[in-house]
Design an enzyme around this catalytic site. Structure first.
Site, PDB file in Angstrom:
ATOM      1  CD  GLU A  55      24.315   7.922  12.988  1.00  0.00           C
ATOM      2  OE1 GLU A  55      23.332   8.689  13.076  1.00  0.00           O
ATOM      3  OE2 GLU A  55      24.306   6.874  12.324  1.00  0.00           O
ATOM      4  CG  HIS A  89      22.019   6.219  16.866  1.00  0.00           C
ATOM      5  ND1 HIS A  89      21.104   5.216  17.149  1.00  0.00           N
ATOM      6  CD2 HIS A  89      21.337   7.149  16.149  1.00  0.00           C
ATOM      7  CE1 HIS A  89      19.940   5.527  16.616  1.00  0.00           C
ATOM      8  NE2 HIS A  89      20.051   6.690  16.009  1.00  0.00           N
ATOM      9  CG  ASN A 112      19.405   6.253   5.600  1.00  0.00           C
ATOM     10  OD1 ASN A 112      18.740   5.384   6.151  1.00  0.00           O
ATOM     11  ND2 ASN A 112      19.917   7.288   6.259  1.00  0.00           N
ATOM     12  CD  GLU A 113      17.127   8.960   8.395  1.00  0.00           C
ATOM     13  OE1 GLU A 113      16.692   8.354   9.383  1.00  0.00           O
ATOM     14  OE2 GLU A 113      18.080   9.784   8.458  1.00  0.00           O
ATOM     15  NE  ARG A 155      22.928  10.563   7.276  1.00  0.00           N
ATOM     16  CZ  ARG A 155      21.930  10.019   7.991  1.00  0.00           C
ATOM     17  NH1 ARG A 155      22.185   9.391   9.119  1.00  0.00           N
ATOM     18  NH2 ARG A 155      20.696  10.099   7.578  1.00  0.00           N
ATOM     19  CD  GLU A 159      17.093   4.461  10.517  1.00  0.00           C
ATOM     20  OE1 GLU A 159      17.251   5.358  11.384  1.00  0.00           O
ATOM     21  OE2 GLU A 159      17.686   4.457   9.438  1.00  0.00           O
TER      22      GLU A 159
END
Length: 661
Positions: free
Chosen positions: A355, A358, A153-154, A115, A307
């Site tokens: 992930e 996760h 995202n982030e 990503r 999150e």
């Protein structure tokens, strides 16, 4: 458009998280519907990493699968936080635009396969991001299931490629106006660096020795602005088709790439992600540190935890699990400090991909698991707290936080590599948290008069405006603690001449630092009051201040280490070393007492966290989190929203949300 507009649409606080139904099939979707109802999920984030499915080839969109899932969630009583998928471009994009792939400072061009592998300054990337944001908004902008837009995202990916270099030069022209001004700001008379054309100016790429510190800080500032500009392009494309609030999830608290104060001003709702780095009390303190920073970015208004992990603790190079009960304790820790809900990454733990391990609300073990039982208990608790929506948290103490000062400590050639930015902020917050005091974070140029006590832990760089503002704060009656290595450089990274810190602050503190003396890694230094310091020491003289503690040995023997100065109606304190934890906590306790700051619920024992949320109509709620193994009697029993009964104690490891009287 605010966080309250989201809770109004949901009918209460938000509970849920990222949902990736595209990873599963229909039997799993049916199970998801039933289990989401059981867990009281009312908000799901869709599409964060779905670009390859939404746009399988350039300009051809396939929304059919997303249509079906949005309708299914809506029928199940779950609202949608719809993301733009731009944090992960699809393979076809990087094949068509290899020049848009990110380049590291050493010249290495990254390849597709993870990503965030893009250059945010690439025109092709920015155009593609705007297009898909607009297409999503045109299709779903007024859908009744839609509660919130989630851009990207982030954010935080940096790049040193030629696209970045060209954009950096444009930014520098706007900031400095001329090459002469740039040369002056960067001090290019040193090492024969003077620029005579804009084409000569590059990002601070890998080079032989130290990079120019002014160039380094400006590059961080440039990227902070470039990231905001990229977000705003997508936000504005969405707003052409939708009136729902727009946000992006900030990654806190240690992201070095963003000007969080500036970014927060562009968000309809401040939202952010948090993953602790410890268990037990340290983990709880980390939650509070993060939540107080998020609320402060929101200007004291409600914000949203976008999150967290159900059982994710990042401990160095391994991921360890949270303790039993932490799903509820951590979620309420955020809600206590202003969040309008508790969301997770993610709903169902992935069975494949990067992930896979996760943690998630629904783990690999399935619903018959401790994690899912804790998630269900937490969802039931959050569902009972709807009356808190829109209420706020206030604080009497602030810790100062400035991204320029953070970036300054990233520069090469500083006197010590141990001058850390984040650790002293966390230490200041932890000492206040241990004392039961709620904390705001503030920029050194913010209006500070509402605070009884302000702590400045890490302001190596301090602007002229910031120095003057802190002087006015003390003069107006505030109590300010300034810690070591503050105000050594201005906002151009030029050293302050005539002694440190900046002149207006020196006057208010009544001291002048003449010499810095960093300490060796294994060295501790003793003070006359019995405390000990590490990392740093300074030779300073008092110019009106009272010396409260002195160094006891070496060349600094009898030199002031801790000072206090009455200035105007207030007091300026200066600490010239980094005190050990217990000693620092004792100093903060002394400052709180002198500033007249007490916990809002002072009769609770250590290990019981208490925060008050207040509504505009005068109602208030006390959120209590018991981090001890003992039941804690309440001095004033009250109605507990979590149990629906009158509470007389908080159980071991338990929580209570009490209506104020």
């Amino acid at each position: 458009m605010t966080a309250r507009s989201i809770t109004d649409r949901l009918g209460g606080l938000a509970f849920g998280g990222d949902y990736n139904p595209e990873q599963w099939d229909e039997p799993v979707w049916k199970e998801d519907d039933e289990l989401m109802r059981r867990a009281r999920v009312n908000l799901a984030t869709l599409g964060v990493f779905s670009w390859a499915l939404l746009e399988p080839e350039q300009g051809r969109y396939d929304f059919s699968w997303l249509d079906a899932h949005i309708e299914r969630l809506h029928a199940n009583g779950v609202a949608v936080d719809l993301a733009t998928p731009t944090a992960s471009p699809p393979p076809w994009f990087t094949l068509a635009h290899p020049e848009a792939l990110a380049v590291r400072a050493d010249g290495t061009r990254l390849v597709h396969g993870s990503r965030d592998t893009y250059c945010l300054a690439s025109p092709a990337y920015r155009s593609a991001a705007r297009r898909i944001a607009s297409a999503l908004a045109e299709r779903y902008g007024d859908h009744p299931a839609l509660a919130l837009w989630h851009v990207h995202n982030e954010y935080g990916t940096l790049c040193w490629c030629d696209h970045a270099a060209a954009a950096f030069r444009v930014w520098l022209r706007a900031r400095h106006g001329s090459l002469d001004a740039l040369n002056e700001a960067w001090g290019t008379a040193f090492w024969s660096q003077r620029y005579t054309s804009w084409e000569q100016v590059l990002p601070p790429r890998a080079t032989q020795y130290h990079k120019n510190p002014g160039q380094t800080v400006d590059f961080h500032r440039f990227w902070a602005d470039e990231i905001i500009a990229a977000y705003c392009e997508q936000r504005d494309a969405i707003r052409e088709h939708s009136d729902r609030p727009v946000t992006t999830n900030l990654m806190l608290p240690y992201d070095l790439r963003l000007d969080l104060w500036a970014f927060a001003r562009e968000l309809d709702v401040v939202s952010s992600d948090q993953y602790p780095d410890a268990n037990g009390l340290d983990g709880a303190a980390h939650v509070a540190y993060y939540a107080d920073r998020s609320r402060s970015l929101a200007g004291g208004r409600p914000w949203l935890l976008m999150e967290q992990g159900t059982s994710t603790v990042y401990d160095g190079d391994q991921v360890i699990g949270k303790e039993p009960g932490d799903v509820l304790r951590h979620s309420l820790g955020h809600i206590a400090r202003g969040s309008e809900g508790a969301l997770f990454f993610q709903w169902r733990q992935s069975r494949a991909g990067a992930e896979t391990w996760h943690s998630a609300m629904l783990p690999h073990a399935g619903p018959d698991s401790r994690i899912f039982r804790e998630v269900t208990k937490t969802g039931e608790a959050v569902a009972r707290l709807g009356e808190l929506a829109g209420s706020i948290v206030t604080a009497q103490v602030a810790v100062l936080d400035d991204p320029d000062a953070m970036w300054a400590l990233e520069a090469d050639g500083l006197p010590s590599s141990r001058l850390d930015y984040h650790a002293p902020l966390a230490e200041a917050h932890r000492a206040l948290w241990d004392a039961g005091v709620t904390v705001d974070f503030a920029h050194p140029e913010h209006e500070l008069s509402r605070y009884r006590l302000v702590i400045a832990p890490s302001l190596f760089l301090l602007s002229d405006r910031g120095a003057e503002n802190l002087r006015r704060y003390i003069e107006g009656g505030g109590t300010l603690l300034v810690q070591h290595a503050t105000g050594y450089v201005d906002d151009r990274m030029h050293a302050r001449l005539g002694g440190y810190p900046a002149a207006p602050l020196r006057e208010a503190l009544g001291i002048r630092v003449e010499e810095h003396r960093p300490l060796r890694t294994d060295q501790r230094i003793s003070l006359s009051d019995g405390s000990h310091g590490s990392v740093w020491s300074e030779s300073l003289r008092t110019e009106g201040a009272e010396a409260l503690a002195a160094y006891t040995h070496g060349m600094l023997a009898d030199s002031p280490a801790l000072t206090r100065h009455s200035f105007g109606s207030g007091q300026g304190w200066y600490l010239s070393t980094r005190l050990d934890g217990v000693d620092y906590g004792a100093l903060v306790g002394r400052l709180l007492k002198e500033a007249g700051v007490e916990p809002e619920l002072p009769d609770l024992p250590a290990g019981v966290e208490a925060v008050t949320r207040r509504a505009a109509d005068g109602r208030r709620w006390h959120v209590l989190i018991n981090h001890t193994e003992d039941a804690v009697p309440l001095p004033d029993p009250a109605h507990d929203l979590l149990t629906g009964t009158r509470a007389h104690l908080v159980p071991p490891g338990g929580c209570a949300v009490l209506r104020g009287q």
